[in-house]
Design a protein around this motif. Structure first.
Motif, PDB file in Angstrom:
ATOM      1  N   PHE A  53       5.502  -0.688  -2.165  1.00 35.64           N
ATOM      2  CA  PHE A  53       4.693   0.394  -2.706  1.00 35.64           C
ATOM      3  C   PHE A  53       4.229   0.046  -4.113  1.00 35.64           C
ATOM      4  CE2 PHE A  53       7.382   2.794   0.347  1.00 35.64           C
ATOM      5  CZ  PHE A  53       6.356   3.246   1.164  1.00 35.64           C
ATOM      6  N   PRO A  54       2.907   0.035  -4.322  1.00 33.37           N
ATOM      7  CA  PRO A  54       2.407  -0.185  -5.671  1.00 33.37           C
ATOM      8  C   PRO A  54       2.913   0.910  -6.613  1.00 33.37           C
ATOM      9  CG  PRO A  54       0.648  -0.471  -4.079  1.00 33.37           C
ATOM     10  CD  PRO A  54       1.820   0.135  -3.346  1.00 33.37           C
ATOM     11  N   SER A 101       0.849  -1.187   0.000  1.00 34.31           N
ATOM     12  CA  SER A 101       0.000   0.000   0.000  1.00 34.31           C
ATOM     13  C   SER A 101       0.884   1.237   0.000  1.00 34.31           C
ATOM     14  CB  SER A 101      -0.889   0.023   1.255  1.00 34.31           C
ATOM     15  OG  SER A 101      -1.719   1.165   1.261  1.00 34.31           O
ATOM     16  N   GLY A 102       0.310   2.312  -0.453  1.00 38.71           N
ATOM     17  CA  GLY A 102       0.972   3.601  -0.353  1.00 38.71           C
ATOM     18  C   GLY A 102       0.100   4.574   0.421  1.00 38.71           C
ATOM     19  N   PHE A 138      10.184  -1.392  -0.723  1.00 39.13           N
ATOM     20  CA  PHE A 138      10.556  -1.586  -2.122  1.00 39.13           C
ATOM     21  C   PHE A 138       9.373  -1.198  -2.979  1.00 39.13           C
ATOM     22  CE2 PHE A 138       9.121  -5.686  -0.500  1.00 39.13           C
ATOM     23  CZ  PHE A 138       8.248  -6.146  -1.467  1.00 39.13           C
ATOM     24  N   PHE A 139       9.615  -1.104  -4.275  1.00 40.03           N
ATOM     25  CA  PHE A 139       8.588  -0.665  -5.206  1.00 40.03           C
ATOM     26  C   PHE A 139       8.207  -1.801  -6.133  1.00 40.03           C
ATOM     27  CE2 PHE A 139      11.220   2.875  -3.981  1.00 40.03           C
ATOM     28  CZ  PHE A 139      10.273   3.773  -3.533  1.00 40.03           C
ATOM     29  N   ILE A 140       6.923  -1.953  -6.364  1.00 37.04           N
ATOM     30  CA  ILE A 140       6.454  -2.947  -7.322  1.00 37.04           C
ATOM     31  C   ILE A 140       6.577  -2.313  -8.696  1.00 37.04           C
ATOM     32  CG2 ILE A 140       4.543  -4.403  -8.075  1.00 37.04           C
ATOM     33  CD1 ILE A 140       3.554  -4.369  -5.166  1.00 37.04           C
ATOM     34  N   ARG A 141       7.426  -2.878  -9.495  1.00 34.13           N
ATOM     35  CA  ARG A 141       7.778  -2.295 -10.789  1.00 34.13           C
ATOM     36  C   ARG A 141       6.750  -2.627 -11.872  1.00 34.13           C
ATOM     37  NH1 ARG A 141      10.986   1.526  -9.077  1.00 34.13           N
ATOM     38  NH2 ARG A 141      12.700   0.734  -7.847  1.00 34.13           N
ATOM     39  N   GLU A 142       6.668  -1.723 -12.804  1.00 38.30           N
ATOM     40  CA  GLU A 142       5.756  -1.812 -13.947  1.00 38.30           C
ATOM     41  C   GLU A 142       5.869  -3.159 -14.671  1.00 38.30           C
ATOM     42  OE1 GLU A 142       5.124   0.938 -17.947  1.00 38.30           O
ATOM     43  OE2 GLU A 142       6.673   1.452 -16.498  1.00 38.30           O
ATOM     44  N   LYS A 143       7.094  -3.625 -14.896  1.00 37.90           N
ATOM     45  CA  LYS A 143       7.309  -4.872 -15.637  1.00 37.90           C
ATOM     46  C   LYS A 143       6.677  -6.070 -14.942  1.00 37.90           C
ATOM     47  CE  LYS A 143      11.669  -3.455 -17.708  1.00 37.90           C
ATOM     48  NZ  LYS A 143      13.111  -3.666 -17.763  1.00 37.90           N
ATOM     49  N   ARG A 144       6.634  -6.033 -13.631  1.00 38.60           N
ATOM     50  CA  ARG A 144       6.068  -7.180 -12.896  1.00 38.60           C
ATOM     51  C   ARG A 144       4.545  -7.231 -13.010  1.00 38.60           C
ATOM     52  NH1 ARG A 144       9.843  -9.424  -8.191  1.00 38.60           N
ATOM     53  NH2 ARG A 144      11.798  -8.591  -8.964  1.00 38.60           N
ATOM     54  N   ASN A 146       5.281   6.618  -0.724  1.00 37.99           N
ATOM     55  CA  ASN A 146       4.887   7.489   0.365  1.00 37.99           C
ATOM     56  C   ASN A 146       6.091   7.649   1.285  1.00 37.99           C
ATOM     57  OD1 ASN A 146       3.954   8.118   3.150  1.00 37.99           O
ATOM     58  ND2 ASN A 146       1.969   8.216   2.122  1.00 37.99           N
ATOM     59  N   ARG A 147       6.666   8.815   1.293  1.00 38.50           N
ATOM     60  CA  ARG A 147       7.908   9.064   2.039  1.00 38.50           C
ATOM     61  C   ARG A 147       7.725   8.842   3.540  1.00 38.50           C
ATOM     62  NH1 ARG A 147      12.877   8.246   2.272  1.00 38.50           N
ATOM     63  NH2 ARG A 147      14.110   9.849   3.236  1.00 38.50           N
TER      64      ARG A 147
END
Length: 191
Positions: free
Chosen positions: A144-145, A119-120, A161-167, A150-151
């Motif tokens: 983070f989606p 979640s963000g 970590f960030f869920i990347r576009e490619k995934r 969200n800092r």
């Protein structure tokens, strides 16, 4: 040498993840990314959580869009089918805004070593502060989606970590999903 497994639980803000999947489709010109295989997507991040990380549980929290009941009943049916597919992949689906309450209950019951909150949404910041104060030995991090960094949460958690576009593009449910011999669900045409 004794090896201690890291029981890892994912808690997914379904609203946040769904809207990020729509954003990925828009930004990447992908045909669609809403038919997201949440289980496979999150499982793909497990190795990055440490070599002893082992999936313990996965929860998906989502409220039904009741405003669509009259306006667009087909959209509600599509979403209901999607949730059925998620349940078939061993994800526990809960409705309503119960992510914070479930996190605290799991902490109290010592049900995980690491929790990954997908979640963000900054609304969870208060719960995170409380959880870290009451259970400082537990690790709580954020995935983070796409488009939802969200800092404040990043700093509070300490690990994210960030869920990347490619995934999003890579991890799509099959079409159709065979839930059982009597229940076969096809991806909605507009998904």
């Amino acid at each position: 040498m004794e090896c201690h497994l890291n029981r890892t639980t994912f808690l997914v803000d379904g609203f946040s993840l769904y809207h990020s999947a729509r954003e990925v489709a828009h930004d990447s010109s992908a045909v669609s990314t809403r038919w997201l295989d949440v289980y496979a997507l999150l499982l793909s991040y497990l190795p990055g959580l440490g070599r002893h990380a082992q999936l313990h549980e996965m929860y998906y929290f989502s409220a039904h869009a009741m405003h669509l009941k009259v306006k667009n009943p087909a959209a509600m049916a599509d979403y209901r089918d999607y949730v059925t597919c998620l349940r078939a992949s061993a994800i526990q689906v809960e409705t309503g805004g119960a992510l914070s309450a479930r996190l605290l209950a799991l902490l109290h019951e010592d049900e995980f070593d690491t929790a990954v909150i997908v979640s963000g949404d900054k609304d969870i910041a208060h719960t995170l502060r409380t959880a870290k104060q009451l259970y400082p030995h537990k690790e709580i991090c954020f995935a983070f989606p796409y488009g939802q960094q969200n800092r404040e949460l990043e700093v509070l958690a300490g690990k994210s970590f960030f869920i990347r576009e490619k995934r999003y593009i890579k991890y799509q449910l099959p079409d159709p999903v065979v839930v059982s011999p009597d229940c076969i669900i096809h991806k909605p045409g507009n998904w």
